[in-house]
Design a protein around this motif. Structure first.
Motif, PDB file in Angstrom:
ATOM      1  N   LYS A  11       0.830  -1.206   0.000  1.00 31.69           N
ATOM      2  CA  LYS A  11       0.000   0.000   0.000  1.00 31.69           C
ATOM      3  C   LYS A  11       0.858   1.246   0.000  1.00 31.69           C
ATOM      4  N   LEU A  12       0.281   2.297  -0.532  1.00 34.64           N
ATOM      5  CA  LEU A  12       0.836   3.641  -0.416  1.00 34.64           C
ATOM      6  C   LEU A  12       0.255   4.247   0.852  1.00 34.64           C
ATOM      7  N   ILE A  13       1.065   5.001   1.566  1.00 37.47           N
ATOM      8  CA  ILE A  13       0.652   5.549   2.852  1.00 37.47           C
ATOM      9  C   ILE A  13       0.852   7.059   2.845  1.00 37.47           C
ATOM     10  N   LEU A  14      -0.206   7.783   3.121  1.00 36.17           N
ATOM     11  CA  LEU A  14      -0.139   9.242   3.267  1.00 36.17           C
ATOM     12  C   LEU A  14      -0.656   9.561   4.664  1.00 36.17           C
ATOM     13  N   ARG A  15       0.171  10.170   5.502  1.00 33.55           N
ATOM     14  CA  ARG A  15      -0.176  10.432   6.890  1.00 33.55           C
ATOM     15  C   ARG A  15      -0.050  11.904   7.251  1.00 33.55           C
ATOM     16  N   GLY A  16      -0.982  12.347   8.080  1.00 33.83           N
ATOM     17  CA  GLY A  16      -0.906  13.683   8.663  1.00 33.83           C
ATOM     18  C   GLY A  16      -1.092  14.825   7.676  1.00 33.83           C
ATOM     19  N   LEU A  17      -1.866  14.585   6.610  1.00 36.31           N
ATOM     20  CA  LEU A  17      -2.150  15.661   5.673  1.00 36.31           C
ATOM     21  C   LEU A  17      -3.021  16.694   6.394  1.00 36.31           C
ATOM     22  N   GLN A  18      -2.706  17.964   6.231  1.00 35.37           N
ATOM     23  CA  GLN A  18      -3.462  19.022   6.904  1.00 35.37           C
ATOM     24  C   GLN A  18      -4.038  19.983   5.873  1.00 35.37           C
ATOM     25  N   PHE A  19      -5.330  20.250   6.041  1.00 31.90           N
ATOM     26  CA  PHE A  19      -6.033  21.142   5.128  1.00 31.90           C
ATOM     27  C   PHE A  19      -6.930  22.071   5.927  1.00 31.90           C
ATOM     28  N   TYR A  20      -7.256  23.196   5.337  1.00 30.71           N
ATOM     29  CA  TYR A  20      -8.237  24.108   5.910  1.00 30.71           C
ATOM     30  C   TYR A  20      -9.460  24.056   5.009  1.00 30.71           C
ATOM     31  N   GLY A  21     -10.613  23.730   5.610  1.00 30.59           N
ATOM     32  CA  GLY A  21     -11.831  23.592   4.822  1.00 30.59           C
ATOM     33  C   GLY A  21     -13.046  24.111   5.557  1.00 30.59           C
ATOM     34  N   PHE A  22     -14.186  24.011   4.894  1.00 19.89           N
ATOM     35  CA  PHE A  22     -15.432  24.580   5.408  1.00 19.89           C
ATOM     36  C   PHE A  22     -16.524  23.521   5.529  1.00 19.89           C
ATOM     37  N   HIS A  23     -16.156  22.339   5.969  1.00 21.19           N
ATOM     38  CA  HIS A  23     -17.095  21.231   6.090  1.00 21.19           C
ATOM     39  C   HIS A  23     -17.675  21.191   7.500  1.00 21.19           C
ATOM     40  N   GLY A  24     -18.953  20.829   7.591  1.00 21.03           N
ATOM     41  CA  GLY A  24     -19.604  20.691   8.879  1.00 21.03           C
ATOM     42  C   GLY A  24     -21.062  21.082   8.789  1.00 21.03           C
ATOM     43  N   VAL A  25     -21.819  20.723   9.815  1.00 21.89           N
ATOM     44  CA  VAL A  25     -23.252  21.020   9.814  1.00 21.89           C
ATOM     45  C   VAL A  25     -23.577  22.361  10.485  1.00 21.89           C
ATOM     46  N   HIS A  26     -22.648  22.884  11.259  1.00 19.01           N
ATOM     47  CA  HIS A  26     -22.909  24.131  11.973  1.00 19.01           C
ATOM     48  C   HIS A  26     -22.537  25.340  11.102  1.00 19.01           C
ATOM     49  N   PRO A  27     -23.348  26.403  11.181  1.00 18.42           N
ATOM     50  CA  PRO A  27     -23.089  27.594  10.351  1.00 18.42           C
ATOM     51  C   PRO A  27     -21.673  28.148  10.520  1.00 18.42           C
ATOM     52  N   GLU A  28     -21.155  28.149  11.749  1.00 13.99           N
ATOM     53  CA  GLU A  28     -19.808  28.697  11.961  1.00 13.99           C
ATOM     54  C   GLU A  28     -18.728  27.852  11.277  1.00 13.99           C
ATOM     55  N   GLU A  29     -18.965  26.551  11.126  1.00 16.85           N
ATOM     56  CA  GLU A  29     -18.005  25.704  10.418  1.00 16.85           C
ATOM     57  C   GLU A  29     -17.963  26.060   8.932  1.00 16.85           C
ATOM     58  N   LYS A  30     -19.124  26.370   8.384  1.00  9.02           N
ATOM     59  CA  LYS A  30     -19.208  26.728   6.963  1.00  9.02           C
ATOM     60  C   LYS A  30     -18.713  28.155   6.697  1.00  9.02           C
ATOM     61  N   GLU A  31     -18.828  29.029   7.697  1.00 10.98           N
ATOM     62  CA  GLU A  31     -18.418  30.419   7.525  1.00 10.98           C
ATOM     63  C   GLU A  31     -16.942  30.637   7.856  1.00 10.98           C
ATOM     64  N   GLN A  32     -16.508  30.103   8.993  1.00 12.07           N
ATOM     65  CA  GLN A  32     -15.139  30.344   9.466  1.00 12.07           C
ATOM     66  C   GLN A  32     -14.155  29.280   8.994  1.00 12.07           C
ATOM     67  N   GLY A  33     -14.652  28.073   8.776  1.00 15.12           N
ATOM     68  CA  GLY A  33     -13.764  26.983   8.399  1.00 15.12           C
ATOM     69  C   GLY A  33     -12.959  26.470   9.579  1.00 15.12           C
ATOM     70  N   GLN A  34     -12.155  25.433   9.317  1.00 16.62           N
ATOM     71  CA  GLN A  34     -11.333  24.840  10.364  1.00 16.62           C
ATOM     72  C   GLN A  34     -10.292  23.923   9.746  1.00 16.62           C
TER      73      GLN A  34
END
Length: 132
Positions: A11-34
């Motif tokens: 297998k190929l292994i990719l670990r600890g990738l970090q991204f900033y996105g706007f996913h989630g069900v709460h309005p602040e998650e979609k507006e502010q991101g995380q």
């Protein structure tokens, strides 16, 4: 499904990738991101790549990384389940030599009543088991 049940153990292994996105069900998650953490395993036969030392006989880590980045930094999804599913399915569709994909997506910056590393989901998609 354990690794030992897969047709190929390589297998190929990719670990600890970090991204900033706007996913989630709460309005602040979609507006502010995380910040999101992503781990990916992609099972495929790596014998020929090992014997030939030629990138043409494998899948580049950077190609899988680009799929994760595009989805994590792309259009907002409500659920991490959807995000992980999109990553796994896109990887399997784009690279037929990959037989199975495990995707783990975590949210490390949640405000809860106690310390956590992250909360998230992990999915496994395989060509030969037709898992849903």
């Amino acid at each position: 499904m354990d690794d030992c049940n897969l047709k190929y153990q390589d297998k190929l292994i990719l670990r600890g990738l970090q991204f900033y996105g706007f996913h989630g069900v709460h309005p602040e998650e979609k507006e502010q991101g995380q910040k999101f953490l992503v781990d990916i395993d992609a099972w495929l036969d790596l014998r020929i790549a090992g014997e030939t030392d030629d990138i043409i006989n494998t899948v580049s880590y950077t190609d899988i990384y680009r799929i994760a980045k595009e989805i994590m930094e792309g259009p907002s999804q409500n659920l991490l389940e959807s995000v992980a599913h999109l990553m796994a399915n896109t990887t399997l569709l784009k690279y037929p030599q990959i037989h199975a994909v495990r995707v783990k997506v975590g949210k490390p910056d949640l405000l809860l009543h106690g310390p956590i590393d992250y909360l998230g989901v992990e999915i496994l998609r395989s060509r030969f088991n037709n898992e849903k």
